[in-house]
Design an enzyme around this catalytic site. Structure first.
Site, PDB file in Angstrom:
ATOM      1  N   SER A 147      78.244  61.708 131.924  1.00 23.81           N
ATOM      2  CA  SER A 147      79.703  61.673 131.836  1.00 23.81           C
ATOM      3  C   SER A 147      80.109  61.877 130.387  1.00 23.81           C
ATOM      4  O   SER A 147      79.326  61.582 129.460  1.00 23.81           O
ATOM      5  CB  SER A 147      80.230  60.322 132.331  1.00 23.81           C
ATOM      6  OG  SER A 147      81.605  60.154 132.021  1.00 23.81           O
ATOM      7  N   TYR A 160      80.966  51.082 132.355  1.00 20.85           N
ATOM      8  CA  TYR A 160      80.559  52.444 132.698  1.00 20.85           C
ATOM      9  C   TYR A 160      79.983  53.160 131.477  1.00 20.85           C
ATOM     10  O   TYR A 160      78.940  53.812 131.562  1.00 20.85           O
ATOM     11  CB  TYR A 160      81.765  53.208 133.240  1.00 20.85           C
ATOM     12  CG  TYR A 160      81.458  54.576 133.790  1.00 20.85           C
ATOM     13  CD1 TYR A 160      80.689  54.716 134.940  1.00 20.85           C
ATOM     14  CD2 TYR A 160      81.957  55.731 133.188  1.00 20.85           C
ATOM     15  CE1 TYR A 160      80.428  55.973 135.472  1.00 20.85           C
ATOM     16  CE2 TYR A 160      81.702  56.983 133.704  1.00 20.85           C
ATOM     17  CZ  TYR A 160      80.930  57.099 134.846  1.00 20.85           C
ATOM     18  OH  TYR A 160      80.665  58.348 135.359  1.00 20.85           O
ATOM     19  N   LYS A 164      76.273  54.897 130.963  1.00 21.66           N
ATOM     20  CA  LYS A 164      76.094  56.322 130.672  1.00 21.66           C
ATOM     21  C   LYS A 164      75.505  56.554 129.280  1.00 21.66           C
ATOM     22  O   LYS A 164      74.753  57.508 129.070  1.00 21.66           O
ATOM     23  CB  LYS A 164      77.421  57.064 130.839  1.00 21.66           C
ATOM     24  CG  LYS A 164      77.906  57.128 132.288  1.00 21.66           C
ATOM     25  CD  LYS A 164      76.896  57.802 133.202  1.00 21.66           C
ATOM     26  CE  LYS A 164      77.402  57.953 134.626  1.00 21.66           C
ATOM     27  NZ  LYS A 164      76.428  58.621 135.521  1.00 21.66           N
TER      28      LYS A 164
END
Length: 255
Positions: A147, A160, A164
Site C-alpha cells: 500500500s 495499517y 504495511k
C-alpha cells in the site's frame, strides 16, 4: 553494426502462479491478468463459491485456472497445501485487511487480526513458495500487494501503516536472501482503489474528497490499474527489479 537489443517479454507462458485473496477485487484482477499473460493460475481464498465462480470466468476466456480453499493465516494449512503442490514460479500475496481507527481506539483483537493477515500470512505463504522454488532450483517472482501506507503515514491508519511498513521491510530483506537463487521479491503500493469492499467508505463525500485531494491525479484508482504492474513484476520485463516498491499511488507519496 550490432543488432538491436532484444525486448524483454511481458508473457509468463507456462508458469504456475498463486494468488491469495483471489476471489474478488485486486486479487481477481491480478489472477485475470496473469492468466491472460499465459500463466496457469491457482486462486486461493476462504470462500469456495467465489473461487469457483472466478475460475469459471477465467476459463471461459481461455485461461488456465484452478483453486484451493485456504485460510492463509493458518500456518499449518499453508504448509500442507503448498508443500503438496508443484512449485509456483509466481506468487501474488494479496490477502489483507484494514481496520481504520485512531490508535487509542484500537483493540487487541484489531491488532491481532491485521497483523495475522497482513504480516504473518504474507510470511507464511512467501516462505512456503520460496521453499518450493529453492527445492526445485527454479527462479521466480514474489509480489506482495502492499500500500502507499507502507511508505507514508496517515491518520486512523497507525495499525495499517505498521503492518504495511513491516511488509516493505520483509520484502527488502527477502530480496537479499533469495536473490542468489534468481527469485525476485517486490511490492505493489496502490493508493485507495474503488472496489466492492471500499464502496461504503467512499459513499461519504467528505472522506472521498479528503482522499482525492491528496492524489495528484485527482481521482481514486481502479482495480484494472493494478493488472499491468502485476504482469510487469511477474515477467522478465522486470528482471533487474528486486527489493523494490512499485508505487501506484496517483502521486500521493510525491507530496
Amino acid at each position: 553494426m550490432a543488432g538491436l537489443p532484444r525486448s524483454p517479454g511481458f508473457r509468463v507462458d507456462g508458469q504456475r502462479a498463486l494468488v491469495t485473496g483471489a476471489g474478488r477485487g485486486i486479487g481477481l484482477a491480478a489472477a485475470t491478468a496473469l492468466a491472460r499473460a499465459g500463466a496457469h493460475v491457482t486462486l486461493a481464498a476462504r470462500s469456495e463459491n467465489e473461487l469457483r465462480d472466478a475460475c469459471a470466468l477465467i476459463r471461459a476466456e481461455g485461461g488456465a485456472c484452478d483453486h484451493v480453499v485456504l485460510d492463509v493465516t493458518d500456518s499449518a494449512a499453508v504448509n500442507s497445501a503448498l508443500s503438496a503442490a508443484r512449485p509456483f514460479q509466481i506468487l501474488v500475496n494479496n490477502a489483507g485487511l484494514n481496520r481504520p481507527k485512531l490508535l487509542t481506539e484500537v483493540q487487541d483483537e484489531d491488532i491481532d487480526a491485521v497483523f495475522d493477515l497482513n504480516v504473518k500470512a504474507t510470511l507464511y505463504v512467501a516462505r512456503a513458495v520460496a521453499r518450493g522454488l529453492l527445492a526445485a532450483k527454479l527462479p521466480g517472482s514474489i509480489v506482495t500487494i502492499s500500500s502507499q501506507m507502507g511508505v507514508v503515514g496517515s491518520p486512523r491508519r497507525t495499525l495499517y501503516c505498521a503492518s504495511k511498513h513491516a511488509v516493505e521491510g520483509m520484502t527488502k530483506a527477502l530480496a537479499w536472501e533469495l536473490g542468489p537463487a534468481g527469485i525476485r521479491v517486490n511490492t505493489i503500493c496502490p493508493t485507495f482503489i474503488e472496489t466492492a469492499m471500499t464502496a461504503n467508505m467512499f459513499a461519504d463525500p467528505t472522506f472521498r474528497g479528503w482522499v482525492t485531494e491528496r492524489i495528484a491525479l485527482g481521482r481514486l484508482g481502479k482495480t484494472e490499474e493494478i493488472m499491468g504492474a502485476v504482469v510487469f513484476l511477474a515477467s522478465e520485463a522486470s528482471s533487474l527489479m528486486t527489493g523494490s516498491a512499485l508505487m501506484l499511488d496517483g502521486g500521493w507519496s510525491a507530496a
